[in-house]
Design a protein around this motif. Structure first.
Motif, PDB file in Angstrom:
ATOM      1  N   VAL A  77       7.935 -71.254 -21.436  1.00 13.90           N
ATOM      2  CA  VAL A  77       8.770 -72.256 -22.298  1.00 13.90           C
ATOM      3  C   VAL A  77       8.781 -72.071 -23.693  1.00 13.90           C
ATOM      4  O   VAL A  77       7.845 -71.891 -24.242  1.00 13.90           O
ATOM      5  N   GLU A  78      10.055 -71.943 -24.008  1.00 12.13           N
ATOM      6  CA  GLU A  78      10.046 -71.576 -25.537  1.00 12.13           C
ATOM      7  C   GLU A  78      10.949 -72.615 -26.484  1.00 12.13           C
ATOM      8  O   GLU A  78      12.343 -72.333 -26.346  1.00 12.13           O
ATOM      9  N   PRO A  79      10.600 -73.266 -26.970  1.00 11.31           N
ATOM     10  CA  PRO A  79      11.356 -74.200 -27.844  1.00 11.31           C
ATOM     11  C   PRO A  79      11.520 -73.566 -29.367  1.00 11.31           C
ATOM     12  O   PRO A  79      10.685 -72.832 -29.778  1.00 11.31           O
ATOM     13  N   ALA A 116      13.369 -58.282 -27.034  1.00 14.32           N
ATOM     14  CA  ALA A 116      12.941 -59.532 -27.921  1.00 14.32           C
ATOM     15  C   ALA A 116      11.715 -59.353 -28.548  1.00 14.32           C
ATOM     16  O   ALA A 116      11.466 -60.043 -29.753  1.00 14.32           O
ATOM     17  N   GLU A 117      10.656 -58.500 -28.090  1.00 17.92           N
ATOM     18  CA  GLU A 117       9.427 -58.501 -28.725  1.00 17.92           C
ATOM     19  C   GLU A 117       9.290 -57.127 -29.413  1.00 17.92           C
ATOM     20  O   GLU A 117       8.303 -56.941 -30.284  1.00 17.92           O
ATOM     21  N   GLY A 118      10.266 -56.352 -29.216  1.00 21.21           N
ATOM     22  CA  GLY A 118      10.119 -54.911 -29.885  1.00 21.21           C
ATOM     23  C   GLY A 118       8.931 -54.121 -29.533  1.00 21.21           C
ATOM     24  O   GLY A 118       8.331 -53.213 -30.029  1.00 21.21           O
ATOM     25  N   GLY A 161      13.102 -65.167 -23.930  1.00 23.93           N
ATOM     26  CA  GLY A 161      14.444 -65.699 -24.267  1.00 23.93           C
ATOM     27  C   GLY A 161      14.760 -66.086 -25.441  1.00 23.93           C
ATOM     28  O   GLY A 161      15.868 -66.466 -25.918  1.00 23.93           O
ATOM     29  N   GLN A 162      13.626 -65.666 -26.461  1.00 23.89           N
ATOM     30  CA  GLN A 162      13.760 -66.326 -27.834  1.00 23.89           C
ATOM     31  C   GLN A 162      14.842 -65.843 -28.349  1.00 23.89           C
ATOM     32  O   GLN A 162      15.504 -67.022 -29.212  1.00 23.89           O
ATOM     33  N   LEU A 163      15.234 -64.630 -28.703  1.00 24.54           N
ATOM     34  CA  LEU A 163      16.434 -64.200 -29.455  1.00 24.54           C
ATOM     35  C   LEU A 163      17.534 -64.884 -29.111  1.00 24.54           C
ATOM     36  O   LEU A 163      18.549 -65.491 -30.019  1.00 24.54           O
ATOM     37  N   ALA A 197       6.501 -55.202 -18.562  1.00 23.62           N
ATOM     38  CA  ALA A 197       5.899 -53.856 -17.849  1.00 23.62           C
ATOM     39  C   ALA A 197       4.897 -53.547 -18.651  1.00 23.62           C
ATOM     40  O   ALA A 197       4.409 -52.188 -18.779  1.00 23.62           O
ATOM     41  N   GLU A 198       3.748 -54.318 -18.640  1.00 27.43           N
ATOM     42  CA  GLU A 198       2.722 -53.867 -19.382  1.00 27.43           C
ATOM     43  C   GLU A 198       1.639 -53.801 -18.392  1.00 27.43           C
ATOM     44  O   GLU A 198       1.452 -54.421 -17.515  1.00 27.43           O
ATOM     45  N   ASN A 199       0.912 -52.607 -18.613  1.00 31.34           N
ATOM     46  CA  ASN A 199      -0.083 -52.206 -17.533  1.00 31.34           C
ATOM     47  C   ASN A 199      -1.402 -53.042 -17.714  1.00 31.34           C
ATOM     48  O   ASN A 199      -2.470 -52.347 -17.554  1.00 31.34           O
ATOM     49  N   GLY A 230      -8.237 -68.583 -24.019  1.00 28.25           N
ATOM     50  CA  GLY A 230      -7.826 -67.767 -25.059  1.00 28.25           C
ATOM     51  C   GLY A 230      -6.341 -68.121 -25.522  1.00 28.25           C
ATOM     52  O   GLY A 230      -5.854 -69.224 -25.310  1.00 28.25           O
ATOM     53  N   GLU A 231      -5.496 -67.021 -25.637  1.00 29.46           N
ATOM     54  CA  GLU A 231      -4.171 -67.226 -26.173  1.00 29.46           C
ATOM     55  C   GLU A 231      -3.210 -68.077 -24.986  1.00 29.46           C
ATOM     56  O   GLU A 231      -3.077 -67.249 -24.135  1.00 29.46           O
ATOM     57  N   ILE A 232      -2.597 -69.360 -25.274  1.00 30.88           N
ATOM     58  CA  ILE A 232      -1.967 -69.763 -24.257  1.00 30.88           C
ATOM     59  C   ILE A 232      -0.588 -69.964 -24.994  1.00 30.88           C
ATOM     60  O   ILE A 232       0.408 -70.166 -24.114  1.00 30.88           O
TER      61      ILE A 232
HETATM   62  O1  4AD Z   1       3.037 -64.145 -27.474  1.00 34.60           O
HETATM   63  P1  4AD Z   1       4.026 -63.985 -26.911  1.00 34.60           P
HETATM   64  O2  4AD Z   1       4.408 -62.443 -26.236  1.00 34.60           O
HETATM   65  O3  4AD Z   1       5.162 -64.524 -27.614  1.00 34.60           O
HETATM   66  C1  4AD Z   1       6.604 -64.304 -27.176  1.00 34.60           C
HETATM   67  O4  4AD Z   1       7.355 -63.881 -26.235  1.00 34.60           O
HETATM   68  C2  4AD Z   1       7.576 -65.082 -28.241  1.00 34.60           C
HETATM   69  N1  4AD Z   1       8.801 -64.444 -28.252  1.00 34.60           N
HETATM   70  C3  4AD Z   1       7.582 -66.472 -27.817  1.00 34.60           C
HETATM   71  C4  4AD Z   1       8.504 -67.430 -29.000  1.00 34.60           C
HETATM   72  O5  4AD Z   1       8.088 -67.607 -30.027  1.00 34.60           O
HETATM   73  N2  4AD Z   1       9.473 -67.902 -28.298  1.00 34.60           N
HETATM   74  O6  4AD Z   1       4.186 -64.825 -25.328  1.00 34.60           O
HETATM   75  C5  4AD Z   1       3.922 -66.073 -25.292  1.00 34.60           C
HETATM   76  C6  4AD Z   1       2.933 -66.440 -24.257  1.00 34.60           C
HETATM   77  C7  4AD Z   1       1.618 -65.988 -24.695  1.00 34.60           C
HETATM   78  O7  4AD Z   1       0.969 -66.909 -25.573  1.00 34.60           O
HETATM   79  C8  4AD Z   1       0.721 -66.176 -23.143  1.00 34.60           C
HETATM   80  O8  4AD Z   1       0.324 -67.287 -22.882  1.00 34.60           O
HETATM   81  C9  4AD Z   1       2.179 -65.860 -22.332  1.00 34.60           C
HETATM   82  O9  4AD Z   1       3.231 -66.057 -23.099  1.00 34.60           O
HETATM   83  N3  4AD Z   1       2.171 -64.307 -21.959  1.00 34.60           N
HETATM   84  C10 4AD Z   1       1.920 -64.032 -20.628  1.00 34.60           C
HETATM   85  N4  4AD Z   1       1.544 -64.839 -19.581  1.00 34.60           N
HETATM   86  C11 4AD Z   1       1.268 -64.308 -18.252  1.00 34.60           C
HETATM   87  N5  4AD Z   1       1.315 -62.741 -18.385  1.00 34.60           N
HETATM   88  C12 4AD Z   1       1.791 -61.941 -19.337  1.00 34.60           C
HETATM   89  N6  4AD Z   1       1.975 -60.708 -19.009  1.00 34.60           N
HETATM   90  C13 4AD Z   1       2.033 -62.664 -20.595  1.00 34.60           C
HETATM   91  N7  4AD Z   1       2.234 -62.146 -21.618  1.00 34.60           N
HETATM   92  C14 4AD Z   1       2.500 -63.204 -22.435  1.00 34.60           C
END
Ligand code: 4AD
Ligand code: MG
Length: 465
Positions: A249-251, A169-171, A211-213, A234-236, A387-389
């Motif tokens: 949560v993905e709206p 989904a994220e490529g 679950g986005q796609l 699987a990011e290290n 930071g990024e939430i």
């Molecule tokens: O920015 P991310 O990778 O976005 C997506 O996966 C999109 N497909 C979402 C969408 O548009 N439906 O991940 C979204 C959020 C991040 O901002 C972060 O809060 C959290 O998921 N996140 C993680 N939380 C804990 N551990 C990780 N390894 C995380 N990677 C992302």
């Protein structure tokens, strides 16, 4: 009458009534006057209830005075107003039934004293019994319930997207493989590649990263949808913000653009933070006192102010001019690092900030290309202290542009055939985002390490329990 401790402490079913509570002993203290004060918790609220047991109770000498932290008990007695400070009601016990003893009280890991979070992680199977993890658990539950309530009130449908998927989904290629093949003897095809035809699904498959796609497909019929479940990466990244298994949560909203998306993110965060302040006051008071003195202020700040919105390009300008040395050099095109995100949200703006329109080369293939041809309609919500939430975007709804992006990024177009179909059959502008649920719990409670806000954290080199 059997009552939970939260009800007993609220004086239900009534002063002078006979009640029975069940729970675990947190502490016991004896007085010289032949009384034993037993504090019992059952998870229903932050505070334990005190049972006052006098030596007329049948098993006083044989059992009650031998109770230690962790023993499970059933206590019956009269509910009375408490003289003690900090507690409303207590129980004058007439019967104490010991349901389970603690084998060896001296080696029982959860002693009535503060434990380090590292120690508690090693005892994840018992840590829910502590004040800290109990409070985290109630707040986590409150946030999850509030999310569902918010979505329901806004007319969204909860879609159960799959955990096992065939596409990335994220490529970003950070997927865990799911397979029933014999790892010690992998079948290979003529070219020496692993042959998945004998695998369970007859095809290579993975745990989902988002679950986005899948949820987009339902968005293109139900208009307002969301998915909320575990996702896997699987990011290290061995950091306090990353888990290999986390909840998201993905709206996803149809007929919407990036600005609508940012509005929804802001409204949702405000709603769920308010729910925590309303429903978990005792737990939040504990976090404020013991974990992070700013946690309640931070939530009020979010609830009472509009989020700032900034363009990525402006953020880069601000960072360049900042009176601060960053470890990671700043120039247009970089992916913002945690230090940059925190500077913007904490020092420059001082409240949550939605950063929009990132360079296309650092973002996922599905984000909508802007007219400038070099940025995409992406948004990240940056929160002070973490930071990024949230990460999200308006989606690319134009098939030709999407195809070009998939090709540019070297992704296998055939894997996305069904995703492409959405653009062939009645495509509409749409947008969505992902809120990292565990990061959100960490933000709300002030508990610094994400490993302490999920019951059983999954991180590199650790899959105990
Ligand atoms: O920015 P991310 O990778 O976005 C997506 O996966 C999109 N497909 C979402 C969408 O548009 N439906 O991940 C979204 C959020 C991040 O901002 C972060 O809060 C959290 O998921 N996140 C993680 N939380 C804990 N551990 C990780 N390894 C995380 N990677 C992302
Ligand atoms: Mg992101």
């Amino acid at each position: 009458m059997l009552v939970s401790i939260v009800d007993a402490l609220a004086g239900k079913p009534g002063v002078g009534e006979q009640v029975t509570v069940q729970g675990w002993v947190r502490t016991r203290r004896d007085s010289k006057a032949g009384l034993s004060f037993v504090n019992i918790h059952d998870g229903s609220c932050f505070n334990p209830i005190q049972a006052v047991v006098d030596n007329n109770v049948a098993n006083y000498e044989s059992e009650v005075v031998k109770l230690t932290a962790g023993c499970s008990v059933k206590v019956t007695g009269k509910l009375v107003e408490s003289q003690g400070k900090g507690q409303s009601f207590e129980i004058q016990a007439t019967a104490v039934e010991v349901l389970g003893w603690v084998d060896d009280p001296d080696t029982y890991p959860i002693q009535p004293k503060p434990h380090s979070v590292e120690f508690l992680r090693e005892n994840a199977h018992l840590r829910a019994r502590t004040n800290l993890i109990g409070a985290v658990t109630r707040v986590r539950n409150c946030l999850a319930q509030a999310i569902h309530r918010f979505m329901h009130e806004q007319g969204f449908f909860w879609i159960h997207t799959p955990i096992i998927t065939a596409s990335d989904a994220e490529g970003a290629g950070e997927m865990f493989r799911v397979s029933t093949l014999d790892m010690t003897n992998l079948p290979k095809d003529d070219k020496g590649n692993i042959d998945y035809s004998e695998d369970f699904f007859g095809k290579e498959s993975f745990l989902t990263v988002s679950g986005q796609l899948n949820v987009e497909t339902y968005c293109m019929a139900m208009s307002k949808v969301y998915t909320f479940g575990p996702t896997f990466r699987a990011e290290n990244s061995n950091t306090s913000r990353h888990l290999a298994e986390f909840w998201m949560v993905e709206p996803e909203i149809a007929f919407a653009n990036l600005s609508d998306n940012a509005d929804l993110a802001e409204a949702m965060m405000k709603y769920i933070f308010k729910a925590v302040l309303d429903e978990c006051a005792d737990d939040m008071a504990f976090f404020q006192q013991r974990v992070d003195k700013d946690c309640i202020n931070r939530l009020e700040n979010v609830i009472n102010h509009n989020f700032e919105r900034m363009d990525y390009t402006d953020v880069i300008e601000v960072l360049k001019k900042a009176d601060k040395k960053f470890e990671y050099p700043v120039e247009w095109g970089i992916d913002l690092q945690s230090e940059h995100e925190r500077y913007i949200a904490e020092e420059y703006v001082g409240r949550p900030t939605v950063v929009m329109n990132y360079p296309k080369d650092i973002k996922a293939f599905y984000m909508r290309l802007n007219d400038d041809g070099k940025t995409v309609a992406a948004m990240d919500v940056l929160a002070p202290g973490i930071g990024e939430i949230i990460g999200g975007a308006q989606r690319e709804e134009r098939l030709d542009v999407l195809d070009k992006r998939i090709e540019e990024m070297g992704l296998p177009a055939e894997d996305y055939w069904w995703y492409r179909d959405l653009r062939r059959y009645g495509t509409v502008p749409h947008a969505g985002f992902g809120l990292g649920f565990d990061r959100c719990v960490s933000y709300v409670t002030g508990v610094q390490n994400i490993r302490d806000v999920i019951p059983f954290p999954r991180v590199p080199n650790n899959v105990k329990f």
